[in-house]
Design an enzyme around this catalytic site. Sequence first.
Site, PDB file in Angstrom:
ATOM      1  N   TYR A  41     -66.719  40.822   8.708  1.00 42.55           N
ATOM      2  CA  TYR A  41     -65.867  41.738   9.461  1.00 42.55           C
ATOM      3  C   TYR A  41     -64.785  42.336   8.578  1.00 42.55           C
ATOM      4  O   TYR A  41     -64.574  41.886   7.445  1.00 42.55           O
ATOM      5  CB  TYR A  41     -65.228  41.009  10.656  1.00 42.55           C
ATOM      6  CG  TYR A  41     -64.091  40.083  10.269  1.00 42.55           C
ATOM      7  CD1 TYR A  41     -64.341  38.847   9.680  1.00 42.55           C
ATOM      8  CD2 TYR A  41     -62.759  40.465  10.459  1.00 42.55           C
ATOM      9  CE1 TYR A  41     -63.294  38.010   9.306  1.00 42.55           C
ATOM     10  CE2 TYR A  41     -61.712  39.634  10.092  1.00 42.55           C
ATOM     11  CZ  TYR A  41     -61.986  38.410   9.513  1.00 42.55           C
ATOM     12  OH  TYR A  41     -60.952  37.598   9.129  1.00 42.55           O
ATOM     13  N   ARG A  60     -65.261  46.399   0.740  1.00 46.18           N
ATOM     14  CA  ARG A  60     -65.228  44.928   0.848  1.00 46.18           C
ATOM     15  C   ARG A  60     -66.204  44.453   1.929  1.00 46.18           C
ATOM     16  O   ARG A  60     -66.871  43.427   1.768  1.00 46.18           O
ATOM     17  CB  ARG A  60     -63.802  44.450   1.136  1.00 46.18           C
ATOM     18  CG  ARG A  60     -63.671  42.933   1.105  1.00 46.18           C
ATOM     19  CD  ARG A  60     -62.236  42.463   1.251  1.00 46.18           C
ATOM     20  NE  ARG A  60     -61.673  42.808   2.549  1.00 46.18           N
ATOM     21  CZ  ARG A  60     -60.418  42.576   2.912  1.00 46.18           C
ATOM     22  NH1 ARG A  60     -59.588  41.979   2.074  1.00 46.18           N
ATOM     23  NH2 ARG A  60     -59.989  42.908   4.104  1.00 46.18           N
ATOM     24  N   ARG A 108     -82.637  32.192  19.068  1.00 47.96           N
ATOM     25  CA  ARG A 108     -81.914  31.324  18.138  1.00 47.96           C
ATOM     26  C   ARG A 108     -82.843  30.524  17.225  1.00 47.96           C
ATOM     27  O   ARG A 108     -83.717  29.795  17.689  1.00 47.96           O
ATOM     28  CB  ARG A 108     -81.009  30.369  18.920  1.00 47.96           C
ATOM     29  CG  ARG A 108     -80.044  29.603  18.029  1.00 47.96           C
ATOM     30  CD  ARG A 108     -79.114  28.734  18.853  1.00 47.96           C
ATOM     31  NE  ARG A 108     -78.109  28.108  18.006  1.00 47.96           N
ATOM     32  CZ  ARG A 108     -78.321  27.018  17.275  1.00 47.96           C
ATOM     33  NH1 ARG A 108     -79.504  26.419  17.291  1.00 47.96           N
ATOM     34  NH2 ARG A 108     -77.367  26.514  16.517  1.00 47.96           N
ATOM     35  N   HIS A 110     -82.417  29.042  12.800  1.00 45.07           N
ATOM     36  CA  HIS A 110     -81.477  29.113  11.691  1.00 45.07           C
ATOM     37  C   HIS A 110     -81.867  30.149  10.648  1.00 45.07           C
ATOM     38  O   HIS A 110     -81.036  30.905  10.183  1.00 45.07           O
ATOM     39  CB  HIS A 110     -81.304  27.739  11.036  1.00 45.07           C
ATOM     40  CG  HIS A 110     -80.397  26.823  11.805  1.00 45.07           C
ATOM     41  ND1 HIS A 110     -80.713  26.350  13.054  1.00 45.07           N
ATOM     42  CD2 HIS A 110     -79.174  26.332  11.510  1.00 45.07           C
ATOM     43  CE1 HIS A 110     -79.715  25.598  13.489  1.00 45.07           C
ATOM     44  NE2 HIS A 110     -78.767  25.570  12.568  1.00 45.07           N
ATOM     45  N   LYS A 154     -65.475  37.773   3.734  1.00 41.10           N
ATOM     46  CA  LYS A 154     -64.732  37.885   4.999  1.00 41.10           C
ATOM     47  C   LYS A 154     -65.712  37.589   6.131  1.00 41.10           C
ATOM     48  O   LYS A 154     -66.222  38.486   6.818  1.00 41.10           O
ATOM     49  CB  LYS A 154     -64.093  39.274   5.113  1.00 41.10           C
ATOM     50  CG  LYS A 154     -62.833  39.274   5.983  1.00 41.10           C
ATOM     51  CD  LYS A 154     -61.982  40.489   5.716  1.00 41.10           C
ATOM     52  CE  LYS A 154     -60.930  40.745   6.755  1.00 41.10           C
ATOM     53  NZ  LYS A 154     -59.945  39.699   6.971  1.00 41.10           N
ATOM     54  N   GLU A 186     -54.043  30.570  -0.256  1.00 39.04           N
ATOM     55  CA  GLU A 186     -53.604  31.739   0.520  1.00 39.04           C
ATOM     56  C   GLU A 186     -53.211  31.261   1.915  1.00 39.04           C
ATOM     57  O   GLU A 186     -53.295  30.080   2.221  1.00 39.04           O
ATOM     58  CB  GLU A 186     -54.734  32.765   0.599  1.00 39.04           C
ATOM     59  CG  GLU A 186     -55.985  32.239   1.294  1.00 39.04           C
ATOM     60  CD  GLU A 186     -57.131  33.238   1.363  1.00 39.04           C
ATOM     61  OE1 GLU A 186     -56.893  34.452   1.212  1.00 39.04           O
ATOM     62  OE2 GLU A 186     -58.272  32.794   1.592  1.00 39.04           O
ATOM     63  N   LEU A 210     -59.495  35.344  -0.317  1.00 37.78           N
ATOM     64  CA  LEU A 210     -59.958  36.691  -0.012  1.00 37.78           C
ATOM     65  C   LEU A 210     -59.203  37.677  -0.902  1.00 37.78           C
ATOM     66  O   LEU A 210     -57.983  37.541  -1.084  1.00 37.78           O
ATOM     67  CB  LEU A 210     -59.669  37.003   1.462  1.00 37.78           C
ATOM     68  CG  LEU A 210     -60.218  38.343   1.938  1.00 37.78           C
ATOM     69  CD1 LEU A 210     -61.739  38.278   2.082  1.00 37.78           C
ATOM     70  CD2 LEU A 210     -59.594  38.747   3.260  1.00 37.78           C
TER      71      LEU A 210
HETATM   72  C1  PLP Z   1     -57.826  34.448   4.751  1.00 39.96           C
HETATM   73  C2  PLP Z   1     -57.209  35.790   4.542  1.00 39.96           C
HETATM   74  N1  PLP Z   1     -56.621  36.066   3.362  1.00 39.96           N
HETATM   75  C3  PLP Z   1     -56.015  37.248   3.137  1.00 39.96           C
HETATM   76  C4  PLP Z   1     -55.969  38.237   4.110  1.00 39.96           C
HETATM   77  C5  PLP Z   1     -55.291  39.543   3.834  1.00 39.96           C
HETATM   78  O1  PLP Z   1     -56.244  40.559   3.616  1.00 39.96           O
HETATM   79  P1  PLP Z   1     -55.915  42.087   3.883  1.00 39.96           P
HETATM   80  O2  PLP Z   1     -54.686  42.412   3.118  1.00 39.96           O
HETATM   81  O3  PLP Z   1     -57.121  42.800   3.340  1.00 39.96           O
HETATM   82  O4  PLP Z   1     -55.738  42.258   5.350  1.00 39.96           O
HETATM   83  C6  PLP Z   1     -56.594  38.006   5.343  1.00 39.96           C
HETATM   84  C7  PLP Z   1     -56.566  39.031   6.374  1.00 39.96           C
HETATM   85  O5  PLP Z   1     -56.978  38.855   7.473  1.00 39.96           O
HETATM   86  C8  PLP Z   1     -57.243  36.754   5.557  1.00 39.96           C
HETATM   87  O6  PLP Z   1     -57.847  36.488   6.728  1.00 39.96           O
END
Ligand code: PLP
Length: 297
Positions: A41, A60, A108, A110, A154, A186, A210
């Site tokens: 997403y 991304r 469903r 896997h 993501k 993070e 991320l």
């Molecule tokens: C785990 C994580 N890290 C970092 C970010 C920040 O990413 P962005 O600046 O692209 O929104 C997000 C945003 O949802 C996130 O879920």
Amino acid sequence: MINRQGVFKISIGFINGRFISIEEEVIPIDERGHQFGDGVYEVIRVYNSMPFMADEHLERLMRSAEAVQIEPNQSLDQLKEIINQGIEISGLTDAEVYIQVTRGISPRQHHFPQCPASLSMTIRPVRLVSEELRRNGASVTLMDDERWANCYIKSLNLLPNVLAKQAAYSAGHYEAVFIRDGLITEGSSSNVFVVKGQVVYTTPLSKKILSGITRQAVIGLCKELGIALEEKEMTTEFFMDSDEIFITSTTTELLPICSVDGQTIGDGKPGSITQRLYTAYQVLYKGTKNRQNRVIL
Ligand SMILES: Cc1ncc(COP(=O)(O)O)c(C=O)c1O
């Protein structure tokens, strides 16, 4: 609900080719996003009716999809077109776009089914961070990073993030900041920055975090403003002993953090470098042109 004149401002949904009312119940029981979290997403911020850094977000999204071997049915340009159409229908000038691609709808099992990927989207009014938090700064709590090894994707699988965020909220904090192997990774939905002796530090890119689009924008702003920036593995001690901390995300933008687990950071107020970068970030997105190519400042 069609709103071509921009008269109404409404939240809307989109699923597999059609725009729908946000309340419509549409997810088929065999949708793999629903059953497995088998999808990826993006969240994109809309300023002045235009998606901000849309190319970066959609690139991304494509990278995340490729990493989990999902082939979206739409090209990057088609995705952008659907988002723009949605913004127009919603009539919203300031909004959050949530867009997800899943492996599709199939009984469903896997292993990968032979079915087309699904695309769904919502567009809603933006939920702004309160002025009080912006003015006074927020607090965070440190927590073990119990997520998987591929946090650069993501993915829809956000259960550890959801549990961490709730634990932070329940304890009166705005965000949970993760630690893995003694190092800061993070936030549960944000990237982390530290300021120490006029140098800005942030966790280097790896599979453990991320690659935030806001992080990328802030790194660019540091270069533009001549602020020294270093991507550095940060220990908890380094993090706690900083002059300033801020977190970044599409929806939060830059948010100052003035307390970590009850310990005051710097002088307990949003720091000057954080403020400077936030002002520069606002100039950046306020320069986003609207659909008529007018810059609204
Ligand atoms: C785990 C994580 N890290 C970092 C970010 C920040 O990413 P962005 O600046 O692209 O929104 C997000 C945003 O949802 C996130 O879920």
